[in-house]
Write a protein that holds these residues in place. Sequence first.
Motif, PDB file in Angstrom:
ATOM      1  N   LYS A 179      14.843   3.461  37.476  1.00 20.14           N
ATOM      2  CA  LYS A 179      13.493   3.977  37.668  1.00 20.14           C
ATOM      3  C   LYS A 179      12.701   2.994  38.519  1.00 20.14           C
ATOM      4  O   LYS A 179      12.880   1.782  38.399  1.00 20.14           O
ATOM      5  CB  LYS A 179      12.815   4.208  36.327  1.00 20.14           C
ATOM      6  CG  LYS A 179      13.489   5.301  35.513  1.00 20.14           C
ATOM      7  CD  LYS A 179      12.825   5.502  34.173  1.00 20.14           C
ATOM      8  CE  LYS A 179      13.564   6.526  33.340  1.00 20.14           C
ATOM      9  NZ  LYS A 179      14.832   6.043  32.837  1.00 20.14           N
ATOM     10  N   TYR A 180      11.818   3.548  39.350  1.00 17.16           N
ATOM     11  CA  TYR A 180      11.050   2.749  40.295  1.00 17.16           C
ATOM     12  C   TYR A 180       9.583   3.141  40.223  1.00 17.16           C
ATOM     13  O   TYR A 180       9.254   4.302  39.982  1.00 17.16           O
ATOM     14  CB  TYR A 180      11.579   2.957  41.715  1.00 17.16           C
ATOM     15  CG  TYR A 180      13.056   2.643  41.825  1.00 17.16           C
ATOM     16  CD1 TYR A 180      13.494   1.353  42.093  1.00 17.16           C
ATOM     17  CD2 TYR A 180      14.010   3.631  41.608  1.00 17.16           C
ATOM     18  CE1 TYR A 180      14.844   1.064  42.157  1.00 17.16           C
ATOM     19  CE2 TYR A 180      15.361   3.344  41.677  1.00 17.16           C
ATOM     20  CZ  TYR A 180      15.779   2.062  41.947  1.00 17.16           C
ATOM     21  OH  TYR A 180      17.107   1.776  42.004  1.00 17.16           O
ATOM     22  N   TYR A 181       8.708   2.170  40.482  1.00 15.68           N
ATOM     23  CA  TYR A 181       7.272   2.397  40.455  1.00 15.68           C
ATOM     24  C   TYR A 181       6.705   2.129  41.845  1.00 15.68           C
ATOM     25  O   TYR A 181       7.088   1.160  42.501  1.00 15.68           O
ATOM     26  CB  TYR A 181       6.622   1.466  39.431  1.00 15.68           C
ATOM     27  CG  TYR A 181       5.120   1.543  39.403  1.00 15.68           C
ATOM     28  CD1 TYR A 181       4.475   2.688  38.941  1.00 15.68           C
ATOM     29  CD2 TYR A 181       4.337   0.478  39.835  1.00 15.68           C
ATOM     30  CE1 TYR A 181       3.094   2.763  38.901  1.00 15.68           C
ATOM     31  CE2 TYR A 181       2.958   0.544  39.794  1.00 15.68           C
ATOM     32  CZ  TYR A 181       2.338   1.686  39.334  1.00 15.68           C
ATOM     33  OH  TYR A 181       0.980   1.768  39.304  1.00 15.68           O
ATOM     34  N   THR A 182       5.822   3.008  42.289  1.00 16.07           N
ATOM     35  CA  THR A 182       5.074   2.781  43.521  1.00 16.07           C
ATOM     36  C   THR A 182       3.606   3.024  43.226  1.00 16.07           C
ATOM     37  O   THR A 182       3.255   3.984  42.539  1.00 16.07           O
ATOM     38  CB  THR A 182       5.552   3.684  44.693  1.00 16.07           C
ATOM     39  OG1 THR A 182       4.741   3.424  45.836  1.00 16.07           O
ATOM     40  CG2 THR A 182       5.494   5.169  44.343  1.00 16.07           C
ATOM     41  N   GLU A 183       2.765   2.131  43.710  1.00 15.26           N
ATOM     42  CA  GLU A 183       1.330   2.324  43.536  1.00 15.26           C
ATOM     43  C   GLU A 183       0.666   2.667  44.855  1.00 15.26           C
ATOM     44  O   GLU A 183      -0.543   2.852  44.912  1.00 15.26           O
ATOM     45  CB  GLU A 183       0.689   1.086  42.904  1.00 15.26           C
ATOM     46  CG  GLU A 183       0.882  -0.186  43.686  1.00 15.26           C
ATOM     47  CD  GLU A 183       0.383  -1.414  42.935  1.00 15.26           C
ATOM     48  OE1 GLU A 183       0.041  -1.299  41.737  1.00 15.26           O
ATOM     49  OE2 GLU A 183       0.330  -2.482  43.554  1.00 15.26           O
TER      50      GLU A 183
END
Length: 164
Positions: free
Chosen positions: A147-151
């Motif tokens: 899983k990856y997070y981008t803001e």
Amino acid sequence: MRNRTLLPLLLGALAVLALVMFGGPGLLDQPSQTTTAGATTTAEATSRGTAPGPGSPSGPVAPAPAENPSGLAAIRESELPPEGRRVLALIRAGGPYQYSQDGQPFGNFERLLPRRDRGYYREYTVPTPGEPDRGARRIVAGSGGDKYYTEDHYESFTFIAEGS
């Protein structure tokens, strides 16, 4: 007669192969010392109450965190904004999601995540307080557990080290 001589040799070779492949007797008795990014050692899991205790071989065990196949910097689950942690919990539970676009395939057109077959990645909105629309924050989940997070709406990503 020749086949009867080979049978014990073949059985012995299979036994040795099984020991090599599966670590031999006592493998399950040894404490885990996993050191990959975001992984949990047995001691850490025990301190959180997620590893089986003595005399409890089938106690609750947290799911193994996905390894970071991307080479991207990692962010601990605990460092995500509260909305991100809530969305991560919804992903694990299979929904329900706030936005109809959540759970849709993510194309990875930016090629910042590891290349995978079409449909491997799904995207989920991380609400931004005060934003009138979906905002820029997302979690992208791979079917392999990564899983990856981008803001910043896919301009950059960090790998989510779950369980930490």
